[in-house]
Design a protein around this motif. Structure first.
Motif, mmCIF file in Angstrom:
data_model
loop_
_atom_site.group_PDB
_atom_site.id
_atom_site.type_symbol
_atom_site.label_atom_id
_atom_site.label_comp_id
_atom_site.label_asym_id
_atom_site.label_seq_id
_atom_site.Cartn_x
_atom_site.Cartn_y
_atom_site.Cartn_z
ATOM 1 N N SER A 52 11.038 77.886 -24.807
ATOM 2 C CA SER A 52 9.799 77.371 -25.433
ATOM 3 C C SER A 52 9.636 75.879 -24.863
ATOM 4 O O SER A 52 8.186 75.677 -24.357
ATOM 5 C CB SER A 52 10.176 77.442 -26.839
ATOM 6 O OG SER A 52 8.939 76.823 -27.326
ATOM 7 N N VAL A 53 10.427 75.047 -24.716
ATOM 8 C CA VAL A 53 10.270 73.750 -24.133
ATOM 9 C C VAL A 53 9.963 73.868 -22.589
ATOM 10 O O VAL A 53 9.012 73.196 -22.324
ATOM 11 C CB VAL A 53 11.490 72.929 -24.410
ATOM 12 C CG1 VAL A 53 11.634 71.600 -23.675
ATOM 13 C CG2 VAL A 53 11.802 72.508 -25.759
ATOM 14 N N ALA A 54 10.742 74.601 -22.039
ATOM 15 C CA ALA A 54 10.255 74.777 -20.411
ATOM 16 C C ALA A 54 8.939 75.400 -20.199
ATOM 17 O O ALA A 54 8.218 74.979 -19.160
ATOM 18 C CB ALA A 54 11.457 75.409 -19.631
ATOM 19 N N SER A 55 8.579 76.492 -20.784
ATOM 20 C CA SER A 55 7.379 77.128 -20.573
ATOM 21 C C SER A 55 6.125 76.352 -20.813
ATOM 22 O O SER A 55 5.141 76.683 -20.270
ATOM 23 C CB SER A 55 7.295 78.434 -21.173
ATOM 24 O OG SER A 55 7.218 78.044 -22.425
ATOM 25 N N GLY A 56 6.303 75.380 -21.671
ATOM 26 C CA GLY A 56 4.820 74.601 -21.942
ATOM 27 C C GLY A 56 4.891 73.051 -21.375
ATOM 28 O O GLY A 56 4.133 72.391 -21.634
ATOM 29 N N ARG A 57 5.406 72.944 -20.282
ATOM 30 C CA ARG A 57 5.543 71.856 -19.414
ATOM 31 C C ARG A 57 4.395 71.118 -19.261
ATOM 32 O O ARG A 57 4.205 69.913 -19.434
ATOM 33 C CB ARG A 57 6.486 72.110 -18.226
ATOM 34 C CG ARG A 57 6.782 70.570 -17.581
ATOM 35 C CD ARG A 57 8.176 70.067 -17.701
ATOM 36 N NE ARG A 57 8.072 68.572 -17.216
ATOM 37 C CZ ARG A 57 8.801 68.170 -16.097
ATOM 38 N NH1 ARG A 57 9.474 69.036 -15.505
ATOM 39 N NH2 ARG A 57 8.799 66.807 -16.136
ATOM 40 N N GLY A 58 3.575 72.095 -18.565
ATOM 41 C CA GLY A 58 2.303 71.325 -18.253
ATOM 42 C C GLY A 58 1.194 71.800 -19.266
ATOM 43 O O GLY A 58 1.023 73.064 -19.350
ATOM 44 N N GLU A 59 0.285 70.836 -19.610
ATOM 45 C CA GLU A 59 -0.764 71.204 -20.404
ATOM 46 C C GLU A 59 -2.088 71.204 -19.947
ATOM 47 O O GLU A 59 -2.832 71.702 -20.315
ATOM 48 C CB GLU A 59 -0.646 70.556 -21.677
ATOM 49 C CG GLU A 59 0.769 70.608 -22.556
ATOM 50 C CD GLU A 59 0.883 69.942 -23.548
ATOM 51 O OE1 GLU A 59 0.145 68.970 -23.933
ATOM 52 O OE2 GLU A 59 1.774 69.750 -24.636
ATOM 53 N N LEU A 60 -2.200 70.266 -18.909
ATOM 54 C CA LEU A 60 -3.584 70.053 -18.081
ATOM 55 C C LEU A 60 -3.275 70.320 -16.656
ATOM 56 O O LEU A 60 -2.102 69.858 -16.124
ATOM 57 C CB LEU A 60 -4.020 68.603 -18.401
ATOM 58 C CG LEU A 60 -4.415 68.283 -19.813
ATOM 59 C CD1 LEU A 60 -4.861 66.851 -19.887
ATOM 60 C CD2 LEU A 60 -5.593 69.113 -20.480
ATOM 61 N N HIS A 61 -4.323 70.758 -15.991
ATOM 62 C CA HIS A 61 -4.026 71.023 -14.534
ATOM 63 C C HIS A 61 -5.099 70.362 -13.678
ATOM 64 O O HIS A 61 -6.250 70.447 -14.154
ATOM 65 C CB HIS A 61 -3.978 72.584 -14.192
ATOM 66 C CG HIS A 61 -2.714 73.243 -15.030
ATOM 67 N ND1 HIS A 61 -1.562 73.631 -14.290
ATOM 68 C CD2 HIS A 61 -2.687 73.628 -16.411
ATOM 69 C CE1 HIS A 61 -0.541 73.984 -15.074
ATOM 70 N NE2 HIS A 61 -1.380 74.262 -16.359
ATOM 71 N N ALA A 62 -4.515 69.960 -12.405
ATOM 72 C CA ALA A 62 -5.485 69.319 -11.670
ATOM 73 C C ALA A 62 -5.141 69.881 -10.208
ATOM 74 O O ALA A 62 -3.936 69.618 -9.467
ATOM 75 C CB ALA A 62 -5.237 67.813 -11.491
ATOM 76 N N GLY A 63 -5.664 71.119 -9.955
ATOM 77 C CA GLY A 63 -5.224 71.922 -8.879
ATOM 78 C C GLY A 63 -3.962 72.533 -8.986
ATOM 79 O O GLY A 63 -3.600 72.951 -10.112
ATOM 80 N N VAL A 64 -2.866 72.170 -8.160
ATOM 81 C CA VAL A 64 -1.747 72.729 -8.409
ATOM 82 C C VAL A 64 -0.697 71.945 -9.039
ATOM 83 O O VAL A 64 0.509 72.213 -9.663
ATOM 84 C CB VAL A 64 -0.774 72.805 -7.230
ATOM 85 C CG1 VAL A 64 -1.545 74.281 -6.303
ATOM 86 C CG2 VAL A 64 -0.667 71.659 -6.301
ATOM 87 N N TRP A 65 -1.067 70.800 -9.665
ATOM 88 C CA TRP A 65 -0.311 69.862 -10.431
ATOM 89 C C TRP A 65 -0.615 69.898 -11.774
ATOM 90 O O TRP A 65 -1.777 70.086 -12.255
ATOM 91 C CB TRP A 65 -0.780 68.209 -9.916
ATOM 92 C CG TRP A 65 -0.821 68.079 -8.384
ATOM 93 C CD1 TRP A 65 -1.432 68.277 -7.489
ATOM 94 C CD2 TRP A 65 0.724 67.448 -7.821
ATOM 95 N NE1 TRP A 65 -1.048 68.095 -6.278
ATOM 96 C CE2 TRP A 65 0.237 67.517 -6.703
ATOM 97 C CE3 TRP A 65 1.793 66.806 -8.497
ATOM 98 C CZ2 TRP A 65 1.236 66.805 -5.438
ATOM 99 C CZ3 TRP A 65 2.655 66.336 -7.532
ATOM 100 C CH2 TRP A 65 2.344 66.406 -6.095
ATOM 101 N N ALA A 66 0.249 69.637 -12.562
ATOM 102 C CA ALA A 66 0.265 69.606 -14.188
ATOM 103 C C ALA A 66 0.489 68.363 -14.944
ATOM 104 O O ALA A 66 1.395 67.837 -14.296
ATOM 105 C CB ALA A 66 1.018 70.953 -14.726
ATOM 106 N N THR A 67 -0.089 68.344 -15.971
ATOM 107 C CA THR A 67 0.473 66.941 -16.608
ATOM 108 C C THR A 67 0.293 67.017 -18.033
ATOM 109 O O THR A 67 -0.536 68.121 -18.516
ATOM 110 C CB THR A 67 -0.429 65.746 -16.039
ATOM 111 O OG1 THR A 67 0.036 64.325 -16.555
ATOM 112 C CG2 THR A 67 -1.782 65.878 -16.499
ATOM 113 N N SER A 68 0.552 65.985 -18.751
ATOM 114 C CA SER A 68 0.115 66.006 -20.407
ATOM 115 C C SER A 68 0.061 64.288 -20.781
ATOM 116 O O SER A 68 1.103 63.579 -20.148
ATOM 117 C CB SER A 68 1.489 66.714 -21.252
ATOM 118 O OG SER A 68 0.854 66.349 -22.488
ATOM 119 N N LEU A 69 -0.839 64.195 -21.471
ATOM 120 C CA LEU A 69 -1.040 62.667 -21.466
ATOM 121 C C LEU A 69 -0.030 62.207 -22.845
ATOM 122 O O LEU A 69 -0.044 61.225 -23.178
ATOM 123 C CB LEU A 69 -2.512 62.250 -22.019
ATOM 124 C CG LEU A 69 -3.416 62.359 -20.805
ATOM 125 C CD1 LEU A 69 -4.883 61.787 -21.217
ATOM 126 C CD2 LEU A 69 -2.813 61.466 -19.529
#
Length: 216
Positions: A52-69
């Motif tokens: 559950s923790v690992a599958s939700g790592r990226g919440e926002l996507h910019a191209g192939v890159w994922a992030t979360s503020l």
């Protein structure tokens, strides 16, 4: 690093179904069987939590890159805090640093040490930035060249201001970021003291492209 994405969510659902089915037979178990069942339940519970923790790592996507503020923020929920603890981000708040992670190339395939990639971009919207490769254990990738990342101050640029970083297990000309053959890897871009546009709309940030050049 551990990256599950859609596959992780599918495994998570399968584990949940298995746990629900196991619960149906508990009433028919003897004393020793109860012990085995409880142990199995504990193992499945831990695995479920990790997935559950690992599958939700990226919440926002910019191209192939994922992030979360939410990384490094007081507003981060328990799962986000667990992600930071597991993956060793040592996260600062988004006003100080924004983190982007890529585990796939522009074609959607997982990054592999059996392939060579070209990472192309321009200076990122931040006072200082870096791009680092990490192995499947979430640590820096050991290599004889002692090269682990490139940054605003270390990357060599083309005449038009662009930079090209070749990511490969084989030595490459110019900016070479070594990885290990036969291993998955991912890359993290850190934007220190990011521009206001990055914090306001991280999904619209122009980040480097990752193109697979070839594989062995």
């Amino acid at each position: 690093m551990m990256r599950f994405g859609e596959a992780g969510r599918a495994i998570l659902l399968a584990l949940l179904r298995l746990r629900w089915q196991a619960a149906a037979v508990w009433a028919r178990l003897g004393a020793w069987q109860w012990g085995v069942a409880l142990l199995l339940g504990a193992v499945l519970g831990i695995a479920t939590a990790l997935l559950s923790v690992a599958s939700g790592r990226g919440e926002l996507h910019a191209g192939v890159w994922a992030t979360s503020l939410a990384y490094g923020s007081e507003a981060a929920d328990m799962r986000t805090r667990a992600r930071v603890a597991l993956f060793g981000l040592l996260a600062l708040s988004s006003e100080q640093t924004v983190y982007y992670t890529a585990s796939r190339d522009g074609s959607g395939d997982l990054l592999s040490g059996d392939c060579t990639y070209i990472v192309t971009g321009r200076d990122l919207d931040a006072r200082w930035w870096s791009i680092t490769a990490y192995g499947p254990d979430s640590h820096l990738i050991p290599n004889e060249a002692g090269i682990y990342s490139y940054s605003k101050s270390s990357v060599a640029r083309e005449g038009d201001g662009r930079f090209l970083i070749r990511v490969s297990a084989d030595r490459q000309p110019g900016n070479w970021l070594p990885v290990r053959r036969g291993e998955r890897f991912d890359m993290t871009a850190r934007l220190y003291n990011p521009g206001a546009a990055v914090v306001e709309n991280p999904a619209a940030v122009a980040l480097p492209t990752i193109v697979r050049e070839g594989c062995r």
